[in-house]
Scaffold this active site. Structure first.
Site, mmCIF file in Angstrom:
data_model
loop_
_atom_site.group_PDB
_atom_site.id
_atom_site.type_symbol
_atom_site.label_atom_id
_atom_site.label_comp_id
_atom_site.label_asym_id
_atom_site.label_seq_id
_atom_site.Cartn_x
_atom_site.Cartn_y
_atom_site.Cartn_z
ATOM 1 N N SER A 1 -1.080 2.419 5.258
ATOM 2 C CA SER A 1 -2.409 2.980 5.000
ATOM 3 C C SER A 1 -2.833 4.063 5.980
ATOM 4 O O SER A 1 -3.792 4.772 5.716
ATOM 5 C CB SER A 1 -3.439 1.860 4.996
ATOM 6 N N HIS B 1 -2.320 -0.988 -1.070
ATOM 7 C CA HIS B 1 -2.699 0.410 -1.353
ATOM 8 C C HIS B 1 -1.878 1.011 -2.503
ATOM 9 O O HIS B 1 -2.020 2.196 -2.804
ATOM 10 C CB HIS B 1 -2.544 1.279 -0.100
ATOM 11 N N LYS C 1 -9.385 -2.843 -3.505
ATOM 12 C CA LYS C 1 -9.191 -1.399 -3.336
ATOM 13 C C LYS C 1 -9.283 -0.725 -4.709
ATOM 14 O O LYS C 1 -10.373 -0.560 -5.213
ATOM 15 C CB LYS C 1 -7.897 -1.135 -2.592
HETATM 16 C C1 LIG Z 1 -6.399 -3.808 2.787
HETATM 17 C C2 LIG Z 1 -5.156 -4.538 2.995
HETATM 18 C C3 LIG Z 1 -5.134 -5.930 3.005
HETATM 19 C C4 LIG Z 1 -6.386 -6.750 2.916
HETATM 20 O O1 LIG Z 1 -6.904 -6.772 1.634
HETATM 21 P P1 LIG Z 1 -8.342 -7.423 1.380
HETATM 22 O O2 LIG Z 1 -8.330 -7.758 -0.060
HETATM 23 O O3 LIG Z 1 -9.355 -6.409 1.760
HETATM 24 O O4 LIG Z 1 -8.409 -8.643 2.244
HETATM 25 C C5 LIG Z 1 -3.913 -6.560 3.134
HETATM 26 N N1 LIG Z 1 -2.771 -5.861 3.274
HETATM 27 C C6 LIG Z 1 -2.761 -4.517 3.295
HETATM 28 C C7 LIG Z 1 -1.461 -3.799 3.423
HETATM 29 C C8 LIG Z 1 -3.957 -3.805 3.159
HETATM 30 O O5 LIG Z 1 -3.939 -2.476 3.178
#
Ligand SMILES: *Cc1c(COP(=O)(O)O)cnc(C)c1O
Length: 393
Positions: free
Chosen positions: A182, A210, A241
């Site tokens: 990310s 992502h 997301k």
């Molecule tokens: C954002 C993210 C998470 C966490 O996801 P949430 O649903 O916000 O808890 C986990 N792993 C990765 C790689 C992320 O980018």
């Protein structure tokens, strides 16, 4: 008055404040969308992971309201006792179909999905091979499992292979990687990692937080992007997301999903997603199944923004996804840049050490299908103005 037992926290907070490392948390006073209201001002929003603009989509809002009328709000209990509603089952079936996986299980968040999965698969006698830039939730899940963690160089399959060869005498082995990283927007070489896992008979897990709704045909994720259906044992994802809601998922091998229903601790000991959340996620999944229009819009916007940034003379790293890091170098410059963008009407976050290496501070620009052509044009104009003023371009 400070209690003696808490004094150390005050000292730590003061240290963070003095080093300029205290997170400045902005409060959004509006819907989450291409534009947001902060401190009473309308700002162009390039901060959110709301890739497809679903966080405030009328169809999701409608679905959530209808679910409240039919099911109420809370699930009432953990899933295994009384908290599984028809909605939860429908969402899991739809997600499995969408991702062309054998089965799917949902969690309260992506973070929870990782905390559930890794400790359910490996323990003290086992080893996890983990990309050095993996997400914090993977790192924490590995620690919780008490397995030995062997970090391999970022996206470096040769290094992974060397470490597998050098690590023997373990009961079980797991390879885990983010799908999309990310901070830089680069993609794991999952095809080669998968070949390596198969060659050595090692379990393979990818966290595609992502990549869900972004990569692959119609946003089906990184497994679809590489055509690896049925070969990656565990695909973790998030519904917070691109899906625009909140929640986590694990899709993949039926046996593993069944095991997580029996042994995933956040599934067994923490209540499920609420009815309106689940209904909104079902609607998002339906929309993605029916049309790839939003995903195409996201990528079209990304192309415009990336090209515009390059033409202006910004260094945007080597992103392969809608994440656009505008590389600035030192953290104070990135912070000043973000502050000036904010004053000019654009909300985009500065990211510095320790989230990214020292000297690699940046503004992370997050694209969304919700941005209009005028929004993109205006964003580039603001970046140009601030970039010249601060002698970056
Ligand atoms: C954002 C993210 C998470 C966490 O996801 P949430 O649903 O916000 O808890 C986990 N792993 C990765 C790689 C992320 O980018």
């Amino acid at each position: 008055m400070t209690e003696t037992a808490l004094a150390w926290i005050d000292e730590e907070l003061t240290r963070l404040r003095e080093a300029g490392l205290l997170a400045n948390i902005r409060t959004i006073e509006s819907h989450m969308d291409a534009w947001v209201t902060i401190d009473g001002r309308r700002l162009l929003n390039f901060c959110a992971n709301n890739y497809l603009g679903l966080a405030n989509h009328p169809q999701l809002r409608q679905a959530a309201k209808a679910a409240i009328d039919q099911y109420g709000i809370g699930p009432g209990a953990v899933r295994t006792i009384a908290g599984t509603m028809t909605l939860h089952v429908e969402l899991e079936q739809r997600l499995a179909a969408f991702k062309k996986a054998e089965a799917c299980i949902t969690f309260q968040s992506g973070f929870m999905a990782n905390l559930a999965t890794i400790p359910a698969l490996v323990g003290q006698e086992d080893v996890v091979f983990s990309d050095e830039l993996n997400h914090a939730s993977i790192i924490d899940a590995c620690r919780l499992s008490r397995a030995r963690v062997v970090r391999y160089a970022h996206n470096n399959v040769d290094d992974l292979q060397r470490r597998i060869a050098a690590t023997t005498d373990y009961r079980r082995r797991l390879i885990v990687t983010d799908g999309v990283f990310s901070m830089d927007g680069d993609i794991a070489p999952l095809d080669r990692i998968c070949e390596t896992a198969e060659e050595h008979g090692i379990l393979l897990m990818v966290d595609d937080a992502h990549g869900d709704g972004v990569l692959g045909k119609g946003g089906r994720g990184i497994v679809d992007h590489f055509g690896l259906h049925g070969r990656v044992h565990i695909e973790v994802g998030t519904l917070s997301k691109a899906f625009g809601v909140v929640g986590g998922l694990v899709a993949g091998n039926r046996t593993i999903i069944e095991w997580l229903r029996q042994r995933g601790r956040p599934f067994l000991f923490s209540s499920a997603m609420t009815a309106p959340d689940v209904a909104a996620c079902i609607e998002a999944t339906k929309m993605l199944q029916e049309s790839s229009e939003l995903v195409e819009q996201l990528w079209a916007n990304t192309a415009i923004l990336k090209q515009g940034m390059v033409e202006l003379g910004f260094d945007i790293g080597h992103s392969q996804t809608p994440i656009v890091p505008v590389m600035l170098g030192e953290a104070p410059l990135a912070q000043a840049f973000s502050r000036r963008l904010f004053e000019e009407g654009l909300f985009a976050m500065a990211i510095g050490y320790p989230t990214v290496p020292l000297g690699k501070a940046r503004i992370r620009v997050m694209n969304s299908a919700a941005h209009s052509p005028q929004d993109l044009e205006q964003a580039l104009a603001i970046f140009e103005r601030v970039g010249r003023e601060l002698s970056v371009i």
